[in-house]
Design a protein around this motif. Structure first.
Motif, short mmCIF file in Angstrom:
data_model
loop_
_atom_site.label_atom_id
_atom_site.label_comp_id
_atom_site.label_asym_id
_atom_site.label_seq_id
_atom_site.Cartn_x
_atom_site.Cartn_y
_atom_site.Cartn_z
N MET A 1 -0.31 2.20 -2.73
CA MET A 1 -1.39 1.48 -2.10
C MET A 1 -2.00 2.34 -1.02
N MET A 93 -4.80 1.80 -5.77
CA MET A 93 -4.79 0.37 -6.09
C MET A 93 -5.93 -0.33 -5.36
N PHE A 98 -3.87 -5.18 -3.34
CA PHE A 98 -2.68 -4.55 -2.77
C PHE A 98 -3.06 -4.22 -1.33
#
Length: 158
Positions: A1, A93, A98
């Motif tokens: 992330m 992401m 996320f």
């Protein structure tokens, strides 16, 4: 992330450096993006990803270094004389699915459309008061208490 907090910082942007003294050649273009957070990631079991984790583990075993910095250095540094970079694919992401806590507390909770999204995870990584914020996140997303995040500042008090 991503540790990014908007499209530019999460997915990258053209950052132009300006050296006025160089005249026509004064502009140099660079690509910038905020680092990936080593607190949450998805890694497919490929040879390059195993090489990445081996390199990170080896460096952390011999250096007094921050795991997130080492992870990003190994992930992003290109090959150059004396160093062979990894041949690895990267994908950022979705920053709203996320989500890091900067995105949630600075942006999402204040936007009526974004606050209706249901993230896959919220990683409380930007705030030192993690436990009370995590509890508030659960109240907001799981229990539906729409004002659960209101007592918190965007950042931290210190």
């Amino acid at each position: 992330m991503t540790d990014g907090h908007n499209n530019m910082t999460a997915y990258g942007y053209d950052h132009v450096s300006d050296e006025k003294g160089l005249g026509w050649a004064r502009y140099a273009h660079t690509m910038r993006l905020w680092v990936y957070n080593s607190g949450f990631f998805y890694i497919r079991p490929t040879v390059p990803s195993i090489e990445l984790l081996d390199r990170v583990a080896e460096r952390l075993a011999r250096e007094n270094a921050w795991d997130q910095a080492v992870f990003n250095e190994e992930l992003f540094f290109p090959s150059h004389p004396g160093y062979e970079g990894l041949h690895i694919a990267r994908r950022t992401m979705d920053l709203y699915l996320f989500m890091n806590s900067k995105v949630l507390f600075k942006t999402v909770r204040k936007d009526s459309s974004l606050s209706k999204l249901r993230p896959v995870i919220v990683h409380v990584n930007y705030h030192p008061d993690k436990l009370p914020r995590m509890k508030a996140v659960v109240k907001f997303y799981v229990d539906g208490k729409q004002d659960a995040l209101d007592p918190f500042p965007d950042g931290s008090d210190w």
